[in-house]
Design a protein around this motif. Structure first.
Motif, PDB file in Angstrom:
ATOM      1  N   GLN A   2       0.821  -1.205   0.000  1.00  0.00           N
ATOM      2  CA  GLN A   2       0.000   0.000   0.000  1.00  0.00           C
ATOM      3  C   GLN A   2       0.858   1.260   0.000  1.00  0.00           C
ATOM      4  O   GLN A   2       0.528   2.241  -0.661  1.00  0.00           O
ATOM      5  CB  GLN A   2      -0.940  -0.005   1.206  1.00  0.00           C
ATOM      6  N   ARG A   3       1.954   1.225   0.748  1.00  0.00           N
ATOM      7  CA  ARG A   3       2.855   2.377   0.768  1.00  0.00           C
ATOM      8  C   ARG A   3       3.502   2.569  -0.605  1.00  0.00           C
ATOM      9  O   ARG A   3       3.672   3.699  -1.071  1.00  0.00           O
ATOM     10  CB  ARG A   3       3.936   2.196   1.838  1.00  0.00           C
ATOM     11  N   PHE A   4       3.843   1.453  -1.242  1.00  0.00           N
ATOM     12  CA  PHE A   4       4.418   1.524  -2.577  1.00  0.00           C
ATOM     13  C   PHE A   4       3.423   2.179  -3.544  1.00  0.00           C
ATOM     14  O   PHE A   4       3.784   3.071  -4.315  1.00  0.00           O
ATOM     15  CB  PHE A   4       4.788   0.120  -3.064  1.00  0.00           C
ATOM     16  N   GLU A   5       2.173   1.753  -3.494  1.00  0.00           N
ATOM     17  CA  GLU A   5       1.159   2.329  -4.376  1.00  0.00           C
ATOM     18  C   GLU A   5       0.869   3.784  -4.011  1.00  0.00           C
ATOM     19  O   GLU A   5       0.634   4.612  -4.891  1.00  0.00           O
ATOM     20  CB  GLU A   5      -0.129   1.503  -4.320  1.00  0.00           C
ATOM     21  N   LEU A  65       5.157   2.175 -16.183  1.00  0.00           N
ATOM     22  CA  LEU A  65       4.949   0.862 -16.801  1.00  0.00           C
ATOM     23  C   LEU A  65       5.914  -0.165 -16.210  1.00  0.00           C
ATOM     24  O   LEU A  65       5.534  -1.317 -15.960  1.00  0.00           O
ATOM     25  CB  LEU A  65       5.126   0.949 -18.316  1.00  0.00           C
ATOM     26  N   GLY A  66       7.148   0.263 -15.974  1.00  0.00           N
ATOM     27  CA  GLY A  66       8.119  -0.626 -15.349  1.00  0.00           C
ATOM     28  C   GLY A  66       7.671  -1.066 -13.965  1.00  0.00           C
ATOM     29  O   GLY A  66       7.798  -2.243 -13.604  1.00  0.00           O
ATOM     30  N   MET A  67       7.120  -0.135 -13.183  1.00  0.00           N
ATOM     31  CA  MET A  67       6.621  -0.462 -11.847  1.00  0.00           C
ATOM     32  C   MET A  67       5.425  -1.410 -11.922  1.00  0.00           C
ATOM     33  O   MET A  67       5.310  -2.352 -11.123  1.00  0.00           O
ATOM     34  CB  MET A  67       6.216   0.819 -11.107  1.00  0.00           C
ATOM     35  N   ILE A  68       4.522  -1.159 -12.871  1.00  0.00           N
ATOM     36  CA  ILE A  68       3.326  -2.000 -13.011  1.00  0.00           C
ATOM     37  C   ILE A  68       3.715  -3.430 -13.360  1.00  0.00           C
ATOM     38  O   ILE A  68       3.181  -4.398 -12.793  1.00  0.00           O
ATOM     39  CB  ILE A  68       2.384  -1.415 -14.084  1.00  0.00           C
ATOM     40  N   ILE A  69       4.654  -3.580 -14.302  1.00  0.00           N
ATOM     41  CA  ILE A  69       5.090  -4.926 -14.707  1.00  0.00           C
ATOM     42  C   ILE A  69       5.858  -5.613 -13.579  1.00  0.00           C
ATOM     43  O   ILE A  69       5.689  -6.814 -13.326  1.00  0.00           O
ATOM     44  CB  ILE A  69       5.951  -4.842 -15.984  1.00  0.00           C
ATOM     45  N   TRP A  70       6.697  -4.853 -12.890  1.00  0.00           N
ATOM     46  CA  TRP A  70       7.512  -5.406 -11.806  1.00  0.00           C
ATOM     47  C   TRP A  70       6.645  -5.965 -10.673  1.00  0.00           C
ATOM     48  O   TRP A  70       6.917  -7.024 -10.123  1.00  0.00           O
ATOM     49  CB  TRP A  70       8.443  -4.312 -11.292  1.00  0.00           C
ATOM     50  N   LEU A  71       5.557  -5.247 -10.366  1.00  0.00           N
ATOM     51  CA  LEU A  71       4.697  -5.666  -9.260  1.00  0.00           C
ATOM     52  C   LEU A  71       3.356  -6.208  -9.734  1.00  0.00           C
ATOM     53  O   LEU A  71       2.389  -6.231  -8.966  1.00  0.00           O
ATOM     54  CB  LEU A  71       4.466  -4.479  -8.311  1.00  0.00           C
ATOM     55  N   PRO A 121       0.113  -8.200 -10.460  1.00  0.00           N
ATOM     56  CA  PRO A 121      -0.861  -7.182 -10.854  1.00  0.00           C
ATOM     57  C   PRO A 121      -1.224  -6.207  -9.728  1.00  0.00           C
ATOM     58  O   PRO A 121      -2.316  -5.655  -9.722  1.00  0.00           O
ATOM     59  CB  PRO A 121      -2.076  -8.039 -11.218  1.00  0.00           C
ATOM     60  N   SER A 122      -0.332  -5.995  -8.775  1.00  0.00           N
ATOM     61  CA  SER A 122      -0.644  -5.197  -7.580  1.00  0.00           C
ATOM     62  C   SER A 122      -0.976  -3.745  -7.919  1.00  0.00           C
ATOM     63  O   SER A 122      -1.837  -3.136  -7.278  1.00  0.00           O
ATOM     64  CB  SER A 122       0.526  -5.242  -6.600  1.00  0.00           C
ATOM     65  N   LEU A 123      -0.311  -3.155  -8.917  1.00  0.00           N
ATOM     66  CA  LEU A 123      -0.555  -1.757  -9.274  1.00  0.00           C
ATOM     67  C   LEU A 123      -1.552  -1.601 -10.419  1.00  0.00           C
ATOM     68  O   LEU A 123      -1.854  -0.481 -10.831  1.00  0.00           O
ATOM     69  CB  LEU A 123       0.763  -1.071  -9.666  1.00  0.00           C
ATOM     70  N   GLY A 124      -2.066  -2.686 -10.924  1.00  0.00           N
ATOM     71  CA  GLY A 124      -3.021  -2.614 -12.026  1.00  0.00           C
ATOM     72  C   GLY A 124      -2.952  -3.860 -12.887  1.00  0.00           C
ATOM     73  O   GLY A 124      -1.880  -4.459 -13.045  1.00  0.00           O
ATOM     74  N   GLY A 125      -4.089  -4.211 -13.467  1.00  0.00           N
ATOM     75  CA  GLY A 125      -4.175  -5.400 -14.304  1.00  0.00           C
ATOM     76  C   GLY A 125      -3.748  -5.144 -15.733  1.00  0.00           C
ATOM     77  O   GLY A 125      -3.090  -4.147 -16.046  1.00  0.00           O
ATOM     78  N   MET A 126      -4.150  -6.047 -16.612  1.00  0.00           N
ATOM     79  CA  MET A 126      -3.740  -5.981 -18.009  1.00  0.00           C
ATOM     80  C   MET A 126      -4.217  -4.699 -18.691  1.00  0.00           C
ATOM     81  O   MET A 126      -3.551  -4.182 -19.601  1.00  0.00           O
ATOM     82  CB  MET A 126      -4.283  -7.207 -18.757  1.00  0.00           C
ATOM     83  N   GLU A 127      -5.363  -4.143 -18.261  1.00  0.00           N
ATOM     84  CA  GLU A 127      -5.850  -2.912 -18.884  1.00  0.00           C
ATOM     85  C   GLU A 127      -4.880  -1.755 -18.683  1.00  0.00           C
ATOM     86  O   GLU A 127      -4.722  -0.898 -19.560  1.00  0.00           O
ATOM     87  CB  GLU A 127      -7.244  -2.541 -18.351  1.00  0.00           C
ATOM     88  N   TYR A 128      -4.195  -1.738 -17.539  1.00  0.00           N
ATOM     89  CA  TYR A 128      -3.208  -0.689 -17.291  1.00  0.00           C
ATOM     90  C   TYR A 128      -1.958  -0.904 -18.146  1.00  0.00           C
ATOM     91  O   TYR A 128      -1.347   0.064 -18.627  1.00  0.00           O
ATOM     92  CB  TYR A 128      -2.823  -0.659 -15.808  1.00  0.00           C
TER      93      TYR A 128
END
Length: 275
Positions: A70-73, A132-138, A140-147
């Protein structure tokens, strides 16, 4: 306090002049501007992430009670909000207030660009690369495939427009939709902080509904109308550029309509609870 000698003053002025010349001839020179602006965008994202973490730990009591993810997001959304404010302001200025894309100016609209417009796109490329790098790295915590799809399409379109100078007007029209990002992030902050039943949460939902309607629905209708009026000029772009002008806004429009349906459904639920 000891007086500064004339030799020291002359030496400082010499260093300043050399630094200004270096920036002018290399950092902000047209061939290097796209790359320096991308690096600047990545650096700005890193700075915004760290500042969000620092400020939140001091001024928001609920921040310490969040989980690591949560802190990361939380910090990621601070970075996202800063980019949204910057690129929305730049897009509104360039599209509606500057003379760069005016029909009264000489030259074909899809081929117009300036150092300022290229610089702003580069900063945005830096943001989309970082996020995008953060989303892929984590995932689907920061967003799913739509992101992933949204950011990938945005990154390709913005990078092409920045490097080629083609279709920058339509890129900025699409980027105005980032105006809704700050509201989306605020809604997440309120929810995470346990303020889902507050009046601020309700007001945020109403404002977000109208902002989304204007920036992601009606503005896209205007974009398609503008493309229709200037279709003869757009045909002179490279094939890949023409493809991006049509495919990216269409794909994003479909996603925007899907998200708008969710916003409308959520707003109805929030209004029903408040009565």
């Amino acid at each position: 306090m000891m007086p500064v000698s004339k030799d020291t003053v002359m030496m400082l002025k010499s260093y300043q002049s050399q630094a200004e010349q270096l920036v002018r001839n290399y950092v902000l020179a047209d061939p290097f501007l796209p790359y320096t602006s991308v690096l600047g965008g990545i650096f700005a994202c890193k700075t915004a992430y760290e500042l969000t973490q620092l400020i939140s730990s001091f001024y928001f009591k609920s921040y310490a009670g969040l989980t690591k993810m949560q802190r990361f997001e939380w910090n990621n959304r601070g970075m996202s909000t800063l980019h949204a404010i910057f690129i929305t302001a730049m897009s509104l200025y360039l599209v509606f207030f500057s003379e760069l894309y005016s029909d009264q100016q000489f030259g074909l609209v899809p081929f117009r660009s300036s150092p300022l417009s290229t610089f702003a796109l580069g900063v945005s490329v830096g943001y989309f690369l970082t996020d995008l790098g953060m989303i892929i790295w984590l995932y689907p915590s920061l967003g799913g495939m739509e992101y992933v799809v949204h950011h990938s399409l945005s990154l390709i379109a913005v990078a092409y427009s920045m490097l080629s100078g083609e279709g920058q007007l339509y890129t900025y029209m699409v980027l105005i939709s980032e105006a809704t990002t700050a509201g989306v992030n605020l809604r997440w902050y309120l929810d995470t902080a346990g303020m889902k039943r507050s009046s601020a949460y309700l007001i945020n939902g109403v404002v977000m509904f109208f902002a989304w309607l204007i920036a992601r629905i009606l503005l896209f209708v205007y974009l398609f109308y503008h493309v229709y009026l200037h279709y003869d000029q757009i045909q002179q772009m490279h094939t890949f550029g023409i493809l991006l002008v049509f495919v990216v806004p269409c794909a994003l429009s479909i996603m925007n309509l899907m998200w708008f349906g969710k916003i409308l459904k959520g707003l109805k639920k929030t209004l029903a609870k408040s009565q």
